[in-house]
Design a protein around this motif. Structure first.
Motif, PDB file in Angstrom:
ATOM      1  N   TRP A   1      -1.790   3.178   3.449  1.00 50.55           N
ATOM      2  CA  TRP A   1      -3.204   3.426   3.763  1.00 50.55           C
ATOM      3  C   TRP A   1      -3.554   2.679   5.056  1.00 50.55           C
ATOM      4  CZ3 TRP A   1      -8.104   0.889   1.590  1.00 50.55           C
ATOM      5  CH2 TRP A   1      -9.235   1.698   1.857  1.00 50.55           C
ATOM      6  N   LYS A   2      -3.947   3.415   6.066  1.00 47.18           N
ATOM      7  CA  LYS A   2      -4.146   2.830   7.396  1.00 47.18           C
ATOM      8  C   LYS A   2      -5.571   2.333   7.645  1.00 47.18           C
ATOM      9  CE  LYS A   2       0.018   3.899   8.814  1.00 47.18           C
ATOM     10  NZ  LYS A   2       0.458   4.812   7.741  1.00 47.18           N
ATOM     11  N   LEU A   3      -6.537   2.695   6.807  1.00 45.83           N
ATOM     12  CA  LEU A   3      -7.933   2.368   7.101  1.00 45.83           C
ATOM     13  C   LEU A   3      -8.195   0.870   7.264  1.00 45.83           C
ATOM     14  CD1 LEU A   3     -10.847   3.281   7.490  1.00 45.83           C
ATOM     15  CD2 LEU A   3     -11.140   3.190   5.002  1.00 45.83           C
TER      16      LEU A   3
ATOM     17  N   LYS B   1      -7.246   0.267  -3.246  1.00 47.03           N
ATOM     18  CA  LYS B   1      -7.694   0.330  -1.857  1.00 47.03           C
ATOM     19  C   LYS B   1      -8.655  -0.803  -1.509  1.00 47.03           C
ATOM     20  CE  LYS B   1      -6.966   5.252  -1.098  1.00 47.03           C
ATOM     21  NZ  LYS B   1      -7.562   6.545  -0.679  1.00 47.03           N
TER      22      LYS B   1
ATOM     23  N   SER C   1       0.818  -1.219   0.000  1.00 46.40           N
ATOM     24  CA  SER C   1       0.000   0.000   0.000  1.00 46.40           C
ATOM     25  C   SER C   1       0.843   1.256   0.000  1.00 46.40           C
ATOM     26  CB  SER C   1      -0.925   0.007   1.222  1.00 46.40           C
ATOM     27  OG  SER C   1      -0.158   0.026   2.423  1.00 46.40           O
ATOM     28  N   SER C   2       2.113   1.151   0.427  1.00 46.72           N
ATOM     29  CA  SER C   2       2.985   2.323   0.455  1.00 46.72           C
ATOM     30  C   SER C   2       3.825   2.451  -0.811  1.00 46.72           C
ATOM     31  CB  SER C   2       3.920   2.251   1.674  1.00 46.72           C
ATOM     32  OG  SER C   2       4.747   1.098   1.589  1.00 46.72           O
TER      33      SER C   2
ATOM     34  N   GLN D   1      -6.565  -3.860  -0.895  1.00 47.65           N
ATOM     35  CA  GLN D   1      -5.899  -3.802   0.405  1.00 47.65           C
ATOM     36  C   GLN D   1      -6.891  -4.096   1.536  1.00 47.65           C
ATOM     37  OE1 GLN D   1      -3.510  -0.211   0.935  1.00 47.65           O
ATOM     38  NE2 GLN D   1      -3.401   0.028  -1.285  1.00 47.65           N
TER      39      GLN D   1
ATOM     40  N   SER E   1       3.256   6.643   4.218  1.00 45.68           N
ATOM     41  CA  SER E   1       2.359   6.805   3.066  1.00 45.68           C
ATOM     42  C   SER E   1       1.378   5.642   2.913  1.00 45.68           C
ATOM     43  CB  SER E   1       3.179   6.945   1.782  1.00 45.68           C
ATOM     44  OG  SER E   1       3.979   5.781   1.577  1.00 45.68           O
TER      45      SER E   1
ATOM     46  N   ASN F   1     -14.381  10.855   8.869  1.00 49.28           N
ATOM     47  CA  ASN F   1     -14.800   9.971   7.781  1.00 49.28           C
ATOM     48  C   ASN F   1     -16.311   9.775   7.858  1.00 49.28           C
ATOM     49  OD1 ASN F   1     -15.305   7.858   6.009  1.00 49.28           O
ATOM     50  ND2 ASN F   1     -13.302   6.940   6.354  1.00 49.28           N
TER      51      ASN F   1
END
Length: 567
Positions: A155-157, A98, A89-90, A101, A153, A200
Motif C-alpha cells: 500500500w503506497k498511500l 491500513k 503491507s505487502s 501502516q 502489492s 482519491n
C-alpha cells in the motif's frame, strides 16, 4: 542503561548495530509465525531504544562529536522501519491494517525528523533544515521506486503522504518566512495533484482543509500585523513585514490559482451533500480575487510608502492599488465573462465612493500644510492626480460595460447617470479648491512668516483657523454656484443632443438649484455693486436660456416612437 551511561563511541556503535540486527530478526520471525502484533512490539521497542539514546545525548553530555553517529543511526532507523512497513503491507496473510501502516509511516517521519530538527537547531543552524528535508525527500522517492519494483502489492498511500509532507516542508525551511502559510500552500497543491492522478476523493478534502488554514493565516497576518503597522504606527512598516507580505501574497495567489486549475481537470466528483465541485471552484475563484486584492494593496501601498519616505501617501496608495486591481480585472474578464464579472463591475464602481476619504482629504491636508510651512511634497501631489485619473477611468470603464450588459434597464441607467453627475461635480469642486489653495499659497505664506511658533502650531492643529479652511469657506459661496451653473448648462446641451429626457430633467433641476443658491445664500456676502452686477448677469442668463432652450429642443427632437426606444 549502557546507552545512558557510556561515553565510549565504539561501544555505542556496537550496541546500536546489535539493536538493528535484533529488530531485523524479530521482523523476520514475526512473519514466519504470522504474528503482526510482534511487528508492532518490535516497532515500539526500537522507538524506545532510540528515545533512550537521545535522552542520553541531550541530558548526559551534549557533545557535537556524536552528531555523525546520530545521523548514521537515525538514517538506519528511518530506512529500517520504512522497509518494515513496506514489507508488512505487502504480506498476503494477516498484513497490518491500513490505519496501522499509516500510523507507523507518520510516526517514523515525525519522530525522526522532529528529533533531528531539534539537534540541528541546537548544535548547528536553522538554515540546514531544508537540506535535511530534501535528503529525506530523496530517500522517500527512492523507496517508492524500489517498493514499486519489488513490492508491487504494498500500500503506497502512507509513503505518498510522507513524501508530500517532506516536499511541502522544503520551501518554508529554505525561506524562513511565513512557515505555516508556505507549508499549507505546498501541501494543498501537492495533495490536489495527487488526487488528480490517484482519483482519491479524500485527498481533495485534505487539500481543501490545508487551503483553509493557508487563507486564515494570510488574513490573520493582514488584519493583526500589517494593518496596525500602517494605521497605529508612526514609522514605516518593518522590512520583515514587507518581505512577509510579498511572499505571502504571491504564494497564496499562486496556490489558489493552481488548485483552481487542477480542480477543473480532475475527474473526482465531490459529494453534493458536503460540497459540490462547481461550488468549490467558485469559492476558490472568490478567494483568489480577495487575496489578490489584499496582497496587491499590501505590496503596492508599502512600496509607495517606502519610495516617498512617508506614510502620508498611504490612503492614496490604497486607492491606487484598488483602482489598478479593478481595471486589470475588468479588462481581463471582458473577453471571457464569468459569474463574477457583473458583481466586479458594480464593486469597482462603488470603490470610487472612497475617493473623498482616501484621496481628497489627504490632499487637502497636504495643501493646508503647504500654506503653513511652505513645503509641498511632490510625491503626494503626483499620487493624488494618479488616483484621480484612475478613479475617473474606473467610472468610465464600468459604466460602458454595465450599459452593454443591461441595455433595457431604465432605472439602473438613470441611477448610474445620477451617480456620474454627482461624482463629476464633486471632482470639479474639489479640484477648484486645490487650484485656489495653490494660487493663494504665496499670500498665506507671507502672512505666516511673521507669526510666532506658537501661532503656527495652533494653526496646524486647529483646522477651523487654518488658511485652507478659509479658502474652502469662500469657495462654497459664489464659486461653487458658478461651477454648478456651468455644469448644468453643459448637461442640458448634452441631453438635448443625446435625446435623454431624464438627464435633461436633472440638468434643469441643477440649474434651478444654482439660481436659488445664488439668491438665498450668495447675495448675503456681496456688496451693493457686486449684487447689482450679479443680478444683471443672471437676468441675461435666464433670458438667453428661455430663448435658446425651446429652439434647441425642437432642433434636436426625434419622433415619439424613436424617443421611447431611446429612453
Amino acid at each position: 542503561m549502557i546507552l545512558l551511561t557510556t561515553d565510549n563511541v565504539f561501544q555505542v556503535a556496537i550496541l546500536l548495530s546489535l539493536i538493528i540486527l535484533f529488530t531485523i530478526g524479530i521482523a523476520w520471525s514475526s512473519r514466519k509465525f504470522n504474528k503482526p502484533t510482534v511487528n508492532l512490539t518490535n516497532f515500539c521497542f526500537a522507538i524506545a531504544i532510540f528515545g533512550l539514546h537521545w535522552l542520553r545525548k541531550l541530558a548526559v553530555n551534549s557533545r557535537t562529536e556524536y552528531m555523525l553517529l546520530f545521523f548514521i543511526y537515525g538514517i538506519f532507523f528511518y530506512v529500517l522501519f520504512y522497509a518494515v512497513i513496506v514489507y508488512t503491507s505487502s504480506a498476503k496473510e494477516k498484513a497490518l491494517s491500513k490505519w496501522m501502516q499509516l500510523t507507523m509511516a507518520l510516526t517514523n517521519l515525525l519522530f525522526y525528523s522532529g528529533t533531528t530538527a531539534f539537534v540541528i537547531i541546537k548544535y548547528y543552524s536553522y538554515g540546514y533544515l531544508w537540506i535535511f528535508a530534501l535528503a529525506l525527500l530523496i530517500l522517500n522517492l527512492l523507496g517508492l521506486l524500489l517498493s514499486g519494483k519489488y513490492f508491487q502489492s504494498a500500500w503506497k498511500l502512507p509513503h505518498h503522504i510522507v513524501t508530500i509532507v517532506l516536499a511541502a516542508l522544503i520551501l518554508p525551511l529554505l525561506l524562513n518566512q511565513s512557515a505555516i502559510l508556505l507549508f499549507m500552500a505546498g501541501f494543498s497543491v501537492l495533495f490536489l495533484l495527487y488526487a488528480k492522478y490517484s482519483k482519491n476523493q479524500t485527498s481533495i478534502v485534505i487539500s481543501m482543509f490545508a487551503m483553509v488554514i493557508m487563507t486564515l493565516d494570510f488574513f490573520f497576518h493582514w488584519i493583526f500585523k500589517y494593518v496596525p503597522s500602517l494605521l497605529f504606527s508612526a514609522d514605516l512598516p518593518e522590512n520583515t513585514l514587507v518581505v512577509h507580505g510579498i511572499i505571502s501574497g504571491v504564494t497564496v495567489v499562486l496556490a489558489l490559482t493552481m488548485n483552481n486549475w487542477l480542480l477543473k481537470h480532475i475527474e473526482v466528483t465531490l459529494s453534493k451533500k458536503m460540497f459540490s465541485k462547481t461550488m468549490y471552484i467558485r469559492l476558490m475563484r472568490g478567494l483568489i480575487l480577495v487575496t489578490l486584492f489584499l496582497s496587491s494593496g499590501w505590496i503596492l501601498t508599502t512600496l509607495l510608502c517606502y519610495i516617498s519616505g512617508s506614510k502620508e501617501v498611504m490612503a492614496s496608495a490604497w486607492f491606487i492599488a484598488g483602482s489598478l486591481f479593478f481595471i486589470l480585472l475588468i479588462l481581463l474578464q471582458s473577453n471571457k465573462p464569468n459569474s463574477f464579472y457583473q458583481p466586479i463591475l458594480f464593486i469597482a464602481l462603488a470603490s470610487t465612493l472612497f475617493y473623498p476619504l482616501l484621496v481628497y482629504l489627504p490632499m487637502m491636508e497636504t495643501l493646508n500644510n503647504l500654506m503653513l510651512t511652505g513645503i509641498l511634497p511632490v510625491s503626494q501631489v503626483l499620487l493624488h492626480y494618479l488616483a484621480l485619473g484612475l478613479g475617473i477611468f474606473i467610472v468610465a470603464v464600468s459604466l460602458v460595460r454595465i450599459y452593454k450588459l443591461y441595455p433595457t434597464k431604465k432605472l439602473l441607467r438613470r441611477g448610474l447617470q445620477l451617480f456620474v453627475i454627482i461624482f463629476l461635480i464633486f471632482i470639479i469642486c474639489t479640484e477648484y479648491d486645490n487650484l485656489s489653495i495653490l494660487l493663494k499659497t504665496s499670500q498665506f505664506k507671507n502672512l505666516t512668516i511673521n507669526a510666532s511658533p506658537l501661532t503656527l502650531k495652533h494653526l496646524s492643529h486647529n483646522t477651523s483657523l487654518s488658511p485652507g479652511k478659509g479658502i474652502l469657506e469662500y469657495n462654497r459661496h459664489l464659486p461653487y454656484s458658478i461651477i454648478l451653473l456651468a455644469t448644468s448648462l453643459v448637461l442640458i446641451v448634452w441631453s438635448l443632443f443625446k435625446h435623454q429626457r431624464f438627464l435633461r430633467n436633472i440638468s434643469i433641476l441643477l440649474f434651478s438649484f444654482s439660481i436659488v443658491k445664488v439668491f438665498l445664500y450668495d447675495f448675503s456676502l456681496l456688496g451693493d455693486a457686486a449684487r447689482t452686477a450679479l443680478f444683471f448677469v443672471i437676468g441675461l442668463l435666464l433670458i438667453g436660456f428661455s430663448v435658446v432652450y425651446p429652439r434647441m429642443k425642437k432642433a434636436t427632437s426625434i419622433p415619439r416612437k424613436k424617443r421611447e426606444i431611446v429612453n
